[in-house]
Design a protein around this motif. Structure first.
Motif, short mmCIF file in Angstrom:
data_model
loop_
_atom_site.label_atom_id
_atom_site.label_comp_id
_atom_site.label_asym_id
_atom_site.label_seq_id
_atom_site.Cartn_x
_atom_site.Cartn_y
_atom_site.Cartn_z
N LEU A 155 3.92 -1.80 1.74
CA LEU A 155 4.93 -1.57 0.71
C LEU A 155 4.29 -1.10 -0.59
O LEU A 155 4.79 -0.20 -1.26
CB LEU A 155 5.75 -2.84 0.47
CG LEU A 155 6.69 -3.26 1.60
CD1 LEU A 155 7.31 -4.62 1.30
CD2 LEU A 155 7.76 -2.20 1.84
N GLN A 156 3.16 -1.70 -0.94
CA GLN A 156 2.45 -1.30 -2.16
C GLN A 156 1.98 0.15 -2.07
O GLN A 156 2.10 0.91 -3.04
CB GLN A 156 1.26 -2.22 -2.40
CG GLN A 156 0.56 -1.97 -3.72
CD GLN A 156 1.42 -2.34 -4.91
OE1 GLN A 156 2.24 -3.24 -4.85
NE2 GLN A 156 1.25 -1.64 -5.99
N LEU A 157 1.47 0.55 -0.91
CA LEU A 157 1.03 1.93 -0.74
C LEU A 157 2.20 2.90 -0.87
O LEU A 157 2.07 3.97 -1.49
CB LEU A 157 0.31 2.11 0.59
CG LEU A 157 -1.07 1.45 0.69
CD1 LEU A 157 -1.60 1.52 2.12
CD2 LEU A 157 -2.04 2.09 -0.29
N LEU A 158 3.34 2.56 -0.30
CA LEU A 158 4.53 3.40 -0.45
C LEU A 158 4.94 3.50 -1.91
O LEU A 158 5.33 4.56 -2.40
CB LEU A 158 5.68 2.87 0.41
CG LEU A 158 5.54 3.02 1.91
CD1 LEU A 158 6.60 2.20 2.63
CD2 LEU A 158 5.61 4.48 2.32
N GLY A 159 4.86 2.37 -2.61
CA GLY A 159 5.18 2.37 -4.04
C GLY A 159 4.24 3.25 -4.84
O GLY A 159 4.66 3.98 -5.74
N LEU A 160 2.97 3.20 -4.52
CA LEU A 160 2.00 4.03 -5.22
C LEU A 160 2.19 5.52 -4.94
O LEU A 160 1.73 6.37 -5.70
CB LEU A 160 0.57 3.60 -4.86
CG LEU A 160 0.17 2.23 -5.41
CD1 LEU A 160 -1.17 1.80 -4.82
CD2 LEU A 160 0.14 2.24 -6.92
N GLN A 161 2.90 5.83 -3.86
CA GLN A 161 3.25 7.22 -3.55
C GLN A 161 4.51 7.65 -4.29
O GLN A 161 4.94 8.79 -4.17
CB GLN A 161 3.45 7.40 -2.05
CG GLN A 161 2.18 7.24 -1.25
CD GLN A 161 2.45 7.24 0.25
OE1 GLN A 161 3.50 7.63 0.72
NE2 GLN A 161 1.47 6.78 1.01
N GLY A 162 5.12 6.74 -5.04
CA GLY A 162 6.28 7.08 -5.84
C GLY A 162 7.61 6.51 -5.39
O GLY A 162 8.63 6.75 -6.03
#
Length: 183
Positions: free
Chosen positions: A103-110
């Protein structure tokens, strides 16, 4: 046991255009999931936004569902809901760490994601956290997603002034000292 410590809650964001949120939930513990959903729906509706709901078998599938949705639909934000209660094996750590990291990685992608996947030691802890009239972690995750949507919209129109200039504007080309070569 959860404490009743007071904490600050940001004011609810407001929007001038419609907001559409996807709630992605793992109903492994149905009663806990239902409370998380109720809290999230109430917060989304209070902000004047709309929501849709999809269910996944477990917490590990939630980030994948959000990723698929982002590529194939038009949601402004996402709320990830579920509950992982510690058991007797290391599977707990895997599910907690990997779902949170994804989820954090998806968030960092915007992507604008509120993470409401509870990771607790006992069912009693989960019940308190999921209860819309107590800690309301579903509502908190929805609020996080809404705040991220508001931030993304605020900055969507701003440019950092970098990159290529539109055709027709003078551009100094490499090796062009007098400005005679324009794009």
């Amino acid at each position: 046991m959860a404490t009743a410590e007071q904490h600050y809650i940001l004011p609810r964001p407001s929007f001038d255009k419609p907001v559409k949120i996807l709630i992605v939930v793992s109903p492994y513990y149905r009663d806990i999931a239902d409370n998380l959903i109720n809290g999230a729906k109430a917060e989304i509706e209070a902000a004047g936004a709309t929501w849709d709901l999809v269910e996944m078998p477990g917490a590990l599938e939630i980030p994948t569902a959000i990723g698929i949705s982002d590529r194939r639909s038009n949601f402004d934000g996402y709320v990830a809901l579920g509950c992982v209660i510690r058991g007797e094996t290391t599977h707990y750590e895997t599910v907690c760490n990997d779902s949170s990291r994804a989820l954090q990685l998806l968030g960092l992608q915007g992507l604008c994601i509120g993470n409401g996947i509870l990771t607790v030691e006992t069912r009693a802890q989960a019940e308190v956290r999921a209860d819309p009239d107590d800690q309301n972690k579903g509502g908190g995750a929805a609020a996080a997603a809404l705040h991220l949507v508001a931030l993304a919209r605020k900055w969507a129109q701003q440019s950092k002034g970098i990159g290529f200039k539109p055709k027709g504007q003078d551009t100094l080309m490499a090796g062009d000292t007098d400005g005679s070569n324009h794009a």
